[in-house]
Design a protein around this motif. Structure first.
Motif, PDB file in Angstrom:
ATOM      1  N   TYR A 178     -14.107  -5.650   0.806  1.00  0.00           N
ATOM      2  CA  TYR A 178     -15.137  -5.785  -0.236  1.00  0.00           C
ATOM      3  C   TYR A 178     -14.538  -5.632  -1.623  1.00  0.00           C
ATOM      4  O   TYR A 178     -14.827  -6.415  -2.529  1.00  0.00           O
ATOM      5  N   VAL A 179     -13.680  -4.630  -1.795  1.00  0.00           N
ATOM      6  CA  VAL A 179     -13.085  -4.379  -3.104  1.00  0.00           C
ATOM      7  C   VAL A 179     -12.145  -5.520  -3.496  1.00  0.00           C
ATOM      8  O   VAL A 179     -12.175  -6.010  -4.630  1.00  0.00           O
ATOM      9  N   LEU A 237     -14.543   1.125   8.848  1.00  0.00           N
ATOM     10  CA  LEU A 237     -15.294   1.205   7.594  1.00  0.00           C
ATOM     11  C   LEU A 237     -14.367   1.120   6.391  1.00  0.00           C
ATOM     12  O   LEU A 237     -14.692   0.463   5.395  1.00  0.00           O
ATOM     13  N   THR A 238     -13.213   1.745   6.483  1.00  0.00           N
ATOM     14  CA  THR A 238     -12.239   1.672   5.398  1.00  0.00           C
ATOM     15  C   THR A 238     -11.728   0.245   5.237  1.00  0.00           C
ATOM     16  O   THR A 238     -11.544  -0.232   4.112  1.00  0.00           O
ATOM     17  N   LYS A 251     -22.245  -8.429  -6.447  1.00  0.00           N
ATOM     18  CA  LYS A 251     -22.257  -7.078  -5.877  1.00  0.00           C
ATOM     19  C   LYS A 251     -23.686  -6.589  -5.688  1.00  0.00           C
ATOM     20  O   LYS A 251     -24.022  -5.999  -4.658  1.00  0.00           O
ATOM     21  N   LYS A 263     -14.383  -1.735   3.501  1.00  0.00           N
ATOM     22  CA  LYS A 263     -14.416  -1.348   2.085  1.00  0.00           C
ATOM     23  C   LYS A 263     -13.279  -2.030   1.334  1.00  0.00           C
ATOM     24  O   LYS A 263     -13.484  -2.553   0.228  1.00  0.00           O
ATOM     25  N   ASN A 264     -12.096  -2.053   1.915  1.00  0.00           N
ATOM     26  CA  ASN A 264     -10.966  -2.704   1.260  1.00  0.00           C
ATOM     27  C   ASN A 264     -11.199  -4.199   1.109  1.00  0.00           C
ATOM     28  O   ASN A 264     -10.863  -4.783   0.073  1.00  0.00           O
TER      29      ASN A 264
END
Length: 55
Positions: free
Chosen positions: A11-12, A4-5, A28, A8-9
């Motif tokens: 995506y960012v 998940l991390t 977004k 997230k990275n």
């Protein structure tokens, strides 16, 4: 939890240095909309599967 991390990275970092800014907000918002629609479809599928709906 590491997966998940990682997502997230990704995506960012996908939106870093992206211009114009309103397109970033639009993308977004669209990605959140797609996630909501996918989660509703999965919920409906599992609800029908566990309540004995004949496919």
């Amino acid at each position: 939890m590491g997966t998940l991390t990682h997502f997230k990275n990704l995506y960012v970092h996908a939106f870093d240095n992206c211009k114009p800014v309103f397109v970033v907000y639009l993308l977004k918002g669209y990605s959140l909309f797609c996630a909501m629609m996918l989660s509703m479809a999965l919920y409906a599928f599992f609800y029908r599967m566990f309540t004995g709906f004949d496919f």
